[in-house]
Motif scaffolding. Structure first.
Motif, mmCIF file in Angstrom:
data_model
loop_
_atom_site.group_PDB
_atom_site.id
_atom_site.type_symbol
_atom_site.label_atom_id
_atom_site.label_comp_id
_atom_site.label_asym_id
_atom_site.label_seq_id
_atom_site.Cartn_x
_atom_site.Cartn_y
_atom_site.Cartn_z
ATOM 1 N N LYS A 82 0.987 -0.885 -0.053
ATOM 2 C CA LYS A 82 0.115 0.270 0.096
ATOM 3 C C LYS A 82 0.999 0.865 -0.201
ATOM 4 O O LYS A 82 0.949 2.257 -0.527
ATOM 5 C CB LYS A 82 -1.318 -0.030 0.968
ATOM 6 C CG LYS A 82 -2.508 0.249 1.254
ATOM 7 C CD LYS A 82 -3.031 0.537 2.709
ATOM 8 C CE LYS A 82 -4.679 -0.400 2.644
ATOM 9 N NZ LYS A 82 -5.183 -0.873 3.424
ATOM 10 N N SER A 83 1.835 0.991 0.534
ATOM 11 C CA SER A 83 2.754 2.641 1.362
ATOM 12 C C SER A 83 3.756 2.455 -0.463
ATOM 13 O O SER A 83 4.637 2.990 -0.509
ATOM 14 C CB SER A 83 3.816 2.163 1.956
ATOM 15 O OG SER A 83 4.948 1.183 2.162
ATOM 16 N N GLY A 84 3.460 1.273 -0.853
ATOM 17 C CA GLY A 84 4.748 1.081 -2.383
ATOM 18 C C GLY A 84 5.744 0.344 -1.458
ATOM 19 O O GLY A 84 7.170 0.493 -2.364
ATOM 20 N N ARG A 85 6.125 0.403 -0.679
ATOM 21 C CA ARG A 85 8.070 -0.094 0.398
ATOM 22 C C ARG A 85 7.926 -1.270 -0.302
ATOM 23 O O ARG A 85 8.895 -1.640 0.270
ATOM 24 C CB ARG A 85 8.085 1.152 1.701
ATOM 25 C CG ARG A 85 7.938 2.184 1.886
ATOM 26 C CD ARG A 85 8.333 1.947 2.135
ATOM 27 N NE ARG A 85 8.371 2.128 3.812
ATOM 28 C CZ ARG A 85 9.131 3.120 4.730
ATOM 29 N NH1 ARG A 85 10.056 3.853 5.388
ATOM 30 N NH2 ARG A 85 8.221 3.102 6.313
ATOM 31 N N GLU A 112 3.882 2.357 8.512
ATOM 32 C CA GLU A 112 2.620 1.691 7.820
ATOM 33 C C GLU A 112 1.655 1.371 8.455
ATOM 34 O O GLU A 112 0.971 1.183 9.115
ATOM 35 C CB GLU A 112 2.801 0.325 7.085
ATOM 36 C CG GLU A 112 3.413 1.044 5.508
ATOM 37 C CD GLU A 112 4.764 0.918 5.546
ATOM 38 O OE1 GLU A 112 5.542 1.267 6.460
ATOM 39 O OE2 GLU A 112 5.471 1.432 3.964
ATOM 40 N N LYS A 414 3.314 11.623 2.640
ATOM 41 C CA LYS A 414 3.186 10.289 1.808
ATOM 42 C C LYS A 414 2.789 8.688 2.735
ATOM 43 O O LYS A 414 2.287 8.712 1.624
ATOM 44 C CB LYS A 414 5.177 10.070 1.959
ATOM 45 C CG LYS A 414 5.186 8.496 1.148
ATOM 46 C CD LYS A 414 6.411 9.002 1.094
ATOM 47 C CE LYS A 414 7.398 7.220 0.744
ATOM 48 N NZ LYS A 414 8.584 6.997 0.719
ATOM 49 N N TYR A 415 2.882 9.053 3.592
ATOM 50 C CA TYR A 415 2.560 7.914 4.102
ATOM 51 C C TYR A 415 0.940 8.078 4.574
ATOM 52 O O TYR A 415 0.158 7.450 4.940
ATOM 53 C CB TYR A 415 3.010 6.771 5.690
ATOM 54 C CG TYR A 415 4.487 7.116 5.068
ATOM 55 C CD1 TYR A 415 4.595 5.192 5.019
ATOM 56 C CD2 TYR A 415 5.676 7.342 5.636
ATOM 57 C CE1 TYR A 415 6.236 5.011 4.226
ATOM 58 C CE2 TYR A 415 7.414 7.638 4.870
ATOM 59 C CZ TYR A 415 7.071 6.108 4.054
ATOM 60 O OH TYR A 415 8.082 5.761 3.736
ATOM 61 N N GLU A 417 -1.244 9.638 3.557
ATOM 62 C CA GLU A 417 -1.988 9.326 2.146
ATOM 63 C C GLU A 417 -2.055 8.451 1.540
ATOM 64 O O GLU A 417 -3.198 7.308 1.550
ATOM 65 C CB GLU A 417 -1.130 10.725 1.141
ATOM 66 C CG GLU A 417 -2.004 11.446 0.198
ATOM 67 C CD GLU A 417 -1.918 12.335 -0.065
ATOM 68 O OE1 GLU A 417 0.062 12.108 -1.234
ATOM 69 O OE2 GLU A 417 -2.318 13.364 0.325
ATOM 70 N N ALA A 418 -0.515 8.096 1.397
ATOM 71 C CA ALA A 418 -1.396 6.142 1.116
ATOM 72 C C ALA A 418 -1.672 5.039 1.914
ATOM 73 O O ALA A 418 -2.759 4.055 1.147
ATOM 74 C CB ALA A 418 0.330 5.454 1.205
#
Length: 571
Positions: A82-85, A112, A414-415, A417-418
């Motif tokens: 979800k966060s892209g990490r 997260e 960033k987080y 929002e994600a």
RNA sequence: CGGGAUGUGGCGCAGCCUGGCAGCGCACCUGCUUUGGGAGCAGGGGGUCGGGAGUUCAAAUCUCCCCAUCCCGACCA
């Protein structure tokens, strides 16, 4: 506690693989044992220190309104996706699969998870929040090293702030800044806050707390004239003016047989500051040229921070030859139009420069950057060196090796929002909270203390984190008078809340003295027939070696006084 | 991942080059002596020599493969 009952496996010699001071002493003192590279067992003494360090951190976090949590260490893949990490963390993240075949990860940090919890924040009235935990983190470090300084599994205090707006974030950030200074001051660590790169986490303001030590892994640039301090990864300096050499109407080719290095070219009459260094990198799949002044070093981190590049590797010789027609040592950017060209500002306005001609054994002289090279982007990407003038005051800069003891940064949205976090503001509008993230490695702090607090005999713990605050060393355990005094003092000190260790081992005094010094107990009371018969004891300060005689009757009050004094001491 | 090094009782090491009983110091156990700065004497226990394959009558030692650990560089609390 009685030494004779405790597991304190001291070693006269450190294992051969222990090199760093903290590693040698913590192992020798019986604080830790290595299980495998980057994974250490905490033995009773080590765990006592670890917990005390954690307690100092906890108190200062609570003091700024932090609330302690404990989150899972193991997370489902979807959370990180979800966060892209899940993708961006790459090999650094430990991954595993459960019996159902589901992908899991061991947490490296907890943005997260905390952001997920923050979904239950509904209104601006719920903000701000400061949430923290002291929890185990797992990172598949490419190279664990230096004892507890760099490991793959470690306890970190990580906290996260949630604010409605930037002003609030600034305030949470500043509170953490203050708390961190208080923590390091209590730990007797001289930690300097410096401007830092935010690295893989993303975000804006980023401050690292740096403790000078040769065991460290970071270089910090500091100004002697003002308060400028920054990690070399983002440090800047003023440039000494350089007089351009006389130019010409166009670059001229000169034969340079076998000249492949800046040094060789310099010996041939082209000083490094009049050369253009041309590096070829493959960045996220495509080749680019990196141009720096001959005497300047390329700092990859600056490039990554500025461009957001993920995969950055020097190009291979054959792909360079395919693209430019020459081998490293004869490369240049003159006439190159099909590759992106990045240039360091130190080259701006320079002329009369020497650079490779993209033909082996040939260089070009009289190169005017503005005229001859199609720079696509100017980017500060050079590493500065000690002695260069400070950009703000002109004084000479110094570079010091440091341990990164703490890191605080503003994450922004960033987080949040994600993860889809939002709260209603006073106008009833949805707002995404802005976050900050703040970390201190507990074991690393221990290691940093040892690195900066030891002598030839062993560790020297500050009172507030010492595994024991005072050791009662009974010189001769079968001397009844000595043992009676020691037993009584032990009981009274325990009752007074002092962490007291009674060395009741039937051993030689020399061994007992050496052990107490090795494990670094701040105070030692020596109890032996020599003094007891005249009612006297000896009090020794570990840090200074200072000794004073003390009547038996004053022992407890004096020790309690010194311990209380030491516990509240600040650097 | 690139470069360098090391693996022999719990710890530190020798032995390997030149194949032939697995050794030394510390630590540990027993006894006696000793006791204010890492004791002495005597006796004793503990090691598949990192793992596997190979060469050989015989391998800690030679060969090959693998593993682990440390240091230097690229990454981070």
């Amino acid at each position: 506690m009685r030494w004779s009952n405790l597991f304190i496996p001291t070693l006269r010699e450190a294992p051969a693989e222990a090199d760093a001071v903290n590693h040698r002493l913590l192992v020798r003192g019986g604080f830790i044992r290595q299980l495998q590279s980057g994974h250490y067992s905490m033995l009773p003494l080590g765990w006592r220190v670890h917990q005390k360090v954690g307690e100092v951190i906890r108190q200062e976090m609570d003091a700024i309104g932090g609330q302690e949590f404990l989150l899972p260490a193991m997370h489902q893949a979807s959370l990180w996706q979800k966060s892209g990490r899940w993708d961006s963390m790459g090999d650094e993240m430990f991954r595993l699969t459960d019996r159902k075949g589901a992908d899991l990860a061991l947490g490296m940090t907890h943005e997260e998870v905390f952001a997920t919890l923050s979904l239950e924040l509904a209104s601006y009235r719920d903000l701000p929040q400061i949430w923290y935990q002291i929890q185990w983190k797992f990172r598949d470090e490419p190279r664990p090293k230096a004892g507890l300084l760099r490991v793959r599994e470690f306890a970190m205090k990580d906290s996260y702030s949630f604010d409605i707006d930037d002003e609030g974030l600034d305030s949470s950030f500043d509170m953490h800044h203050g708390a961190y200074q208080a923590i390091f001051s209590r730990l007797d660590l001289d930690a300097v806050p410096v401007q830092a790169s935010s690295g893989a986490m993303g975000g804006s303001a980023s401050v690292e707390f740096m403790v000078a030590s040769p065991a460290g892994e970071d270089d910090v640039v500091q100004c002697g004239g003002c308060d400028y301090a920054a990690n070399v990864e983002r440090a800047t300096a003023a440039l000494e003016p350089i007089q351009n050499r006389v130019g010409s109407d166009a670059p001229e080719s000169i034969p340079t047989p076998d000249i492949r290095t800046i040094k060789a070219l310099s010996d041939a009459g082209h000083p490094p500051e009049h050369q253009i260094k041309t590096l070829v990198y493959r960045i996220d799949g495509s080749l680019v040229l990196i141009l720096l002044r001959g005497d300047h070093a390329f700092l990859e981190q600056k490039f990554v921070d500025a461009t957001g590049a993920i995969d950055l590797v020097p190009a291979e010789a054959d792909e360079i030859r395919a693209a430019l027609g020459a081998s490293p040592g004869s490369l240049g950017a003159v006439g190159v139009t099909d590759l992106t060209i990045y240039a360091d500002p130190a080259l701006e306005g320079r002329s009369g420069m020497t650079t490779g001609a993209n033909e082996d054994d040939v260089h070009l002289t009289g190169v005017d950057i503005a005229r001859d090279i199609a720079v696509d982007r100017w980017l500060d990407m050079r590493g500065i060196e000690a002695g260069e003038p400070c950009a703000s005051c002109g004084e000479a800069l110094t570079i010091t090796r440091c341990i990164e003891a703490g890191h605080i940064f503003k994450l922004g949205r960033k987080y949040s929002e994600a993860m889809g976090v939002s709260v209603l503001d006073a106008e009833g509008e949805n707002r995404v909270p802005t976050m900050g993230s703040y970390g201190i490695g507990v074991g690393r702090a221990m290691a940093a203390i040892v690195e900066t607090h030891h002598d030839d005999a062993g560790m020297i713990w500050p009172m507030c984190v010492a595994p024991f605050e005072v050791v009662l060393t009974v010189v001769k355990v079968d001397h009844e008078g000595s043992m009676a005094v020691a037993e009584a003092a032990h009981g009274e000190l325990l009752a007074a809340g002092i962490d007291v260790l009674l060395d009741d081992r039937d051993g030689r005094p020399g061994v007992k003295f050496a052990d107490s010094e090795l494990i670094g107990i701040p105070l030692r009371v020596t109890i032996g027939p020599r003094g007891i018969d005249s009612g006297m004891l000896e009090l020794t300060m570990r840090a200074t070696g200072e000794q004073q005689d003390l009547p038996v009757g004053d022992l407890v009050t004096r020790v309690v006084e010194l311990v209380h004094e030491g516990r509240s001491a600040r650097l």
